[in-house]
Design an enzyme around this catalytic site. Structure first.
Site, PDB file in Angstrom:
ATOM      1  N   GLU A  97      46.571 -34.633  -5.616  1.00 16.43           N
ATOM      2  CA  GLU A  97      46.463 -35.554  -4.449  1.00 16.43           C
ATOM      3  C   GLU A  97      46.340 -36.831  -5.242  1.00 16.43           C
ATOM      4  OE1 GLU A  97      42.762 -35.458  -2.185  1.00 16.43           O
ATOM      5  OE2 GLU A  97      42.918 -33.194  -1.670  1.00 16.43           O
ATOM      6  N   GLU A 111      44.305 -38.206   9.910  1.00 16.74           N
ATOM      7  CA  GLU A 111      43.518 -37.161  10.490  1.00 16.74           C
ATOM      8  C   GLU A 111      42.359 -37.537  11.163  1.00 16.74           C
ATOM      9  OE1 GLU A 111      43.742 -33.478   7.641  1.00 16.74           O
ATOM     10  OE2 GLU A 111      44.752 -34.969   6.193  1.00 16.74           O
ATOM     11  N   LYS A 131      38.417 -36.270  10.438  1.00 17.79           N
ATOM     12  CA  LYS A 131      37.768 -36.073   9.029  1.00 17.79           C
ATOM     13  C   LYS A 131      36.492 -36.748   9.206  1.00 17.79           C
ATOM     14  CE  LYS A 131      39.657 -35.741   5.040  1.00 17.79           C
ATOM     15  NZ  LYS A 131      40.324 -36.127   3.843  1.00 17.79           N
ATOM     16  N   GLU A 157      38.729 -42.347   5.044  1.00 16.55           N
ATOM     17  CA  GLU A 157      39.030 -40.969   5.026  1.00 16.55           C
ATOM     18  C   GLU A 157      40.053 -40.382   6.277  1.00 16.55           C
ATOM     19  OE1 GLU A 157      37.953 -38.263   3.104  1.00 16.55           O
ATOM     20  OE2 GLU A 157      37.466 -40.020   1.911  1.00 16.55           O
TER      21      GLU A 157
END
Length: 463
Positions: free
Chosen positions: A265, A321, A324, A330
């Site tokens: 990542e 997203e 999260k 985040e």
């Protein structure tokens, strides 16, 4: 890069597969922690539109693996964290997991990597640390049982696996995992010709120390900033290389100087809370475009400790997203919004010159916000959940909710929204510096507009 001797009797096909595997192909992480994400078939088309060559999943979602059939995307799947303890001591369970989650899709779906857990050595449960490598061995044996030879087994770790990282030549793994976990893991990785998968984010060290780390150095934009390692003599022009080389030196310390690294990542958030510096579209686009250019460079550039070596990679993440947890950043690492539109234009093949991208919006939060900031109930929050969160906030700290008791200065208006907003702000003002957040399971949001009214003063978090 591992300098494995290839015997002359190896077939041409095997040699070809080895070199193809190490081609500089940039992939993308396909997280699914959103309640508004497009279906797998559409998501796969979006992955292809970004010109990604690989995709990493955080599970083995059968609908996604079906949608990936007969594409040319190489795929990484994952054994969930909660199964590791059981699999580590149960070969039958490992065999069954591979039989159920991988075999039905192989080889039509190009599954090439099977990762066991995610950032396990960052988890508080130490038992799972020591079961990680045994679980990896069981999964590898299960692949062999099912005669699957082209799938590498690994596990992604975070940078907190290091106890020392500066200068890079001083890179050292944490003493609580170095001998008991990492040494056997590196032995397994070397023996199976796999990779040391690691999540590398320059955003986090920079945002926690923007005074001493230059933003341009974190974004691959520095023209005249260099850091020279006094021991190795190596010179660094960006923070990313410095972080990767700290890992390389840490592995060397354990006797594994050539273990290949895979960037599992990396990325930069395009938005965040008021107290989160530098999370904006300009920085996110700049970082990801620059790191993609580095990953795709031909010939490969590598890092100062390993010049010319390919760094295979996955950019985080495909989508923003929205479910999260944690700070706003985040939920804002995506290259795409859930409706499929671009947060900013990017070509993961690296073929679009940086000069051809459209202009980016100005960055407005590269300096810390001075505050104060308040924490209030978010729009559309569930009433019963807010009532529970109000009770929790009031139970914490010293007289946190006295002003919203009957007769208190903030009792009126007597509404759940106002009482909870006061409680959230009072809680956050007390606990922010100790790690408390303005989140409350998604029920709260930050504001820089003072919600105080009349004689009721809302406490604000000072930064």
């Amino acid at each position: 890069m591992s300098r494995h001797f290839i015997p002359p009797f190896l077939t041409f096909m095997e040699t070809k597969q080895n070199s193809a595997e190490l081609a500089p192909k940039v992939g993308v992480n396909y997280g699914q922690l959103g309640n508004n994400l497009p279906p797998p078939s559409q998501s796969v088309k979006l992955i292809q539109s970004l010109k990604a060559k690989r995709v990493k999943l955080y599970d083995a979602n059968p609908k996604i693996l079906t949608a990936l059939r007969n594409t040319d995307l190489q795929v990484s799947i994952m054994v969930p964290n909660e199964l590791i303890n059981n699999i580590s001591s149960n070969q039958t369970l490992a065999d069954h997991w591979v039989y159920t989650n991988l075999v039905p899709f192989y080889p039509e779906t190009l599954i090439r990597y099977l990762l066991v857990g995610n950032e396990i050595l960052s988890q508080p449960d130490k038992q799972v640390w020591y079961n990680l490598v045994p679980a990896m061995r069981k999964i590898k044996a299960a692949l062999k049982t099912h005669r699957i030879t082209k799938v590498k087994v690994g596990t992604p770790l975070a940078m907190d696996v290091l106890e020392s990282s500066f200068p890079p030549s001083n890179g050292t793994f944490r003493s609580d995992v170095s001998g008991l976990v990492l040494k056997p893991m590196l032995k397994f990785i070397n023996k199976t010709k796999s990779f040391f998968f690691v999540d590398v984010y320059t955003y986090f060290p920079w945002s926690s120390d923007p005074t001493n780390i230059d933003l341009a150095y974190a974004l691959f934009e520095s023209k005249n900033i260099t850091v020279t390692d006094p021991v190795s003599g190596l010179t660094y022009h960006n923070l990313f290389d410095q972080m990767v080389d700290a890992l390389i030196f840490a592995m060397k310390r354990l006797g594994y100087p050539d273990t290949r690294i895979w960037i599992a990542e990396t990325g930069w958030p395009s938005s965040g809370d008021f107290d989160q510096i530098g999370a904006n579209i300009r920085n996110a686009a700049t970082y990801n475009r620059n790191v993609v250019k580095k990953f795709n460079a031909k010939p490969p550039v590598g890092t100062p400790a390993r010049p010319g070596v390919v760094l295979p990679s996955f950019i985080f993440a495909l989508f923003n997203e929205n479910t999260k947890t944690g700070p706003s950043t985040e939920r804002n690492f995506g290259l795409l919004y859930p409706n499929g539109s671009h947060v900013y234009t990017i070509d993961l093949s690296g073929k679009t010159p940086l000069s051809e991208y459209p202009p980016l919006p100005a960055a407005k939060n590269n300096k810390p916000y001075k505050g104060p900031i308040w924490c209030i109930v978010a729009k559309g929050a569930n009433r019963s959940a807010v009532a529970s969160a109000l009770s929790y906030a009031c139970s914490q700290g010293n007289k946190t909710c006295d002003p919203i008791q009957p007769g208190g200065k903030c009792f009126k208006p007597d509404s759940l929204f106002w009482h909870a907003s006061y409680a959230f702000s009072a809680y956050w003002a007390q606990f922010r510096k100790a790690g408390g957040s303005c989140y409350f399971g998604g029920l709260a949001t930050q504001t820089i507009k003072d919600p105080s009214y009349g004689s009721c003063k809302f406490p604000g978090a000072e930064l």
